[in-house]
Scaffold this active site. Structure first.
Site, PDB file in Angstrom:
ATOM      1  N   ASP A 180       0.818  -1.200   0.000  1.00 57.89           N
ATOM      2  CA  ASP A 180       0.000   0.000   0.000  1.00 57.89           C
ATOM      3  C   ASP A 180       0.860   1.261   0.000  1.00 57.89           C
ATOM      4  O   ASP A 180       0.586   2.216  -0.730  1.00 57.89           O
ATOM      5  CB  ASP A 180      -0.931  -0.011   1.208  1.00 57.89           C
ATOM      6  N   TRP A 200      -5.626   1.208  -0.077  1.00 59.35           N
ATOM      7  CA  TRP A 200      -5.689   0.422  -1.317  1.00 59.35           C
ATOM      8  C   TRP A 200      -5.775  -1.063  -1.023  1.00 59.35           C
ATOM      9  O   TRP A 200      -6.448  -1.812  -1.741  1.00 59.35           O
ATOM     10  CB  TRP A 200      -4.491   0.755  -2.201  1.00 59.35           C
ATOM     11  N   ASP A 201      -5.107  -1.528   0.041  1.00 56.28           N
ATOM     12  CA  ASP A 201      -5.267  -2.920   0.454  1.00 56.28           C
ATOM     13  C   ASP A 201      -6.722  -3.223   0.788  1.00 56.28           C
ATOM     14  O   ASP A 201      -7.272  -4.250   0.393  1.00 56.28           O
ATOM     15  CB  ASP A 201      -4.404  -3.204   1.690  1.00 56.28           C
ATOM     16  N   LEU A 202      -7.343  -2.334   1.544  1.00 58.30           N
ATOM     17  CA  LEU A 202      -8.725  -2.571   1.975  1.00 58.30           C
ATOM     18  C   LEU A 202      -9.688  -2.515   0.800  1.00 58.30           C
ATOM     19  O   LEU A 202     -10.619  -3.335   0.703  1.00 58.30           O
ATOM     20  CB  LEU A 202      -9.110  -1.555   3.041  1.00 58.30           C
TER      21      LEU A 202
END
Length: 404
Positions: free
Chosen positions: A134, A161-163
């Site tokens: 991220d 962005w990971d989530l």
């Protein structure tokens, strides 16, 4: 937890945030998500934050409601067992999620040879198959410069962005599963963390802003870009954030602060119309100066009561510790949360899925499994191995159950 996906079976081989959060989303909606890890744990098994005994609160938080099998998949025998599990027959099985490299025994063609209608979602860092996290994605987008302090970029601690990729993963698997039900065809679904971020930059207008104006977004501190929103200090030192995006929200701010005449005078002076968001943003510094005295004359308790009474859109600034220890929204008074006994760690305030389906019963969220907790159960129920065959796998160190 609401079991709207009951019966759906997903195998997950993953590490870090995006892929595990996608699997957890499905598990919290009732899917049977089987996570496989190396014996002793994978790359993220002891990742911070940890409790006093070294247990990863991160790992347990991202794996709620899943089943766990611990297996040495560095060995061909372990790879064979997992390939059988991934390609297991059944209408609701044959769904695989991973951010491990899709090559070798995890290559799509290798797994699809076992089950033609396999649904396989593969997450990579970038579209070329390279690695990314991220932080490395976010710095490329230019967003840390919008939080710059003393001409140094400031990273956001939230792995946005990971989530978002995790939610896209869950959505992608559900879409592919629906397509298979309608057509009988499987899918190899690719998604890259960097592409998720780039897409959002386009959706929110950051890219078009540069193309149409020739300039990028500039830092605006705690102001809300394109509208009115700012943080104010109360007399006691506590700070609050207020936002006036809609006309109703904007009128509530003017009313509660008693600044109607001053705001009207400023409109005339600047020849602006504060019913328009853009004009409120252009005059943000002057407007903030009009509202600041109202907050400075009141303690937080008095200000918050007045803001609530006038239905202002606002929020308090508080630390994470204050959120957990003092805020009723982050407690079991909120139906999102339950007290759950997490094996090996203790009783934890645990969130369920934020989605609420009105036609389904709600159960407390399930805890994360102990590493290898379901190894024998999975080998028996999913692969049909006998007790004797499983015992031999244990003797050879190929699989492991949960540690005592």
């Amino acid at each position: 937890m609401q079991a709207i996906l009951k019966g759906m079976r997903v195998v997950e081989g993953s590490a870090f945030i995006a892929a595990p959060s996608g699997g957890m989303t499905l598990a919290q909606l009732g899917a049977d998500v089987i996570r496989f890890d190396l014996i002793g744990g994978g790359l993220d098994y002891r990742r911070w934050p940890v409790d006093g005994k070294g247990n990863s609160l991160y790992w347990h938080g991202l794996n709620k409601g899943k089943r766990s099998i611990a297996i040495d998949f560095r060995r061909p025998e372990g790879q064979e067992l997992l390939a059988e599990l991934i390609a297991r027959p059944g209408e609701d099985a044959g769904i695989f999620l991973s951010n491990f490299p899709a090559r070798g025994w995890l290559a799509d063609e290798s797994l699809r040879a076992r089950r033609e209608d396999l649904i396989y979602l593969s997450l990579s860092g970038d579209r070329h198959g390279g690695s990314a996290l991220d932080y490395t994605v976010n710095c490329r987008l230019g967003l840390p410069w919008l939080s710059a302090v003393d001409e140094r970029p400031v990273n956001n601690p939230l792995p946005a962005w990971d989530l978002l990729a995790g939610q896209q993963i869950a959505l992608g698997l559900l879409a592919a599963e629906r397509h298979r039900r309608l057509t009988g065809a499987g899918q190899f679904v690719r998604i890259a963390l960097a592409d998720v971020a780039l897409a959002v930059m386009g959706h929110l207008g950051y890219i078009a802003e540069v193309e149409t104006t020739g300039t990028g977004r500039q830092p605006v501190g705690n102001h809300v870009f394109g509208s009115f929103g700012y943080d104010f200090a109360c007399r006691c030192g506590r700070r609050v954030m207020i936002v006036g995006v809609s006309p109703r929200q904007w009128r509530a701010i003017v009313t509660v602060t008693g600044t109607g005449d001053e705001v009207s005078a400023l409109e005339k002076e600047l020849q602006m119309d504060f019913d328009r968001e853009g004009d409120r943003f252009r005059a943000r510094e002057r407007l903030a100066a009009l509202f600041a005295p109202w907050f400075a004359q009141r303690d937080f308790t008095e200000a918050s009561a007045e803001l609530d009474r006038m239905e202002v859109c606002w929020g308090p600034y508080q630390t994470v510790a204050e959120l957990v220890e003092q805020d009723a929204e982050c407690s079991d008074a909120n139906p999102l949360f339950s007290r759950v006994e997490q094996p090996g760690i203790g009783n934890l305030l645990t969130p369920s899925q934020a989605l609420q389906f009105g036609g389904l019963e709600t159960d407390p969220p399930a805890p994360a499994p102990l590493l290898g907790q379901h190894t024998d159960e999975i080998l028996t129920e999913e692969l049909g191995l006998s007790a004797g065959e499983i015992a031999k796998l244990h003797d050879r160190g190929l699989v492991a159950g949960a540690a005592a």
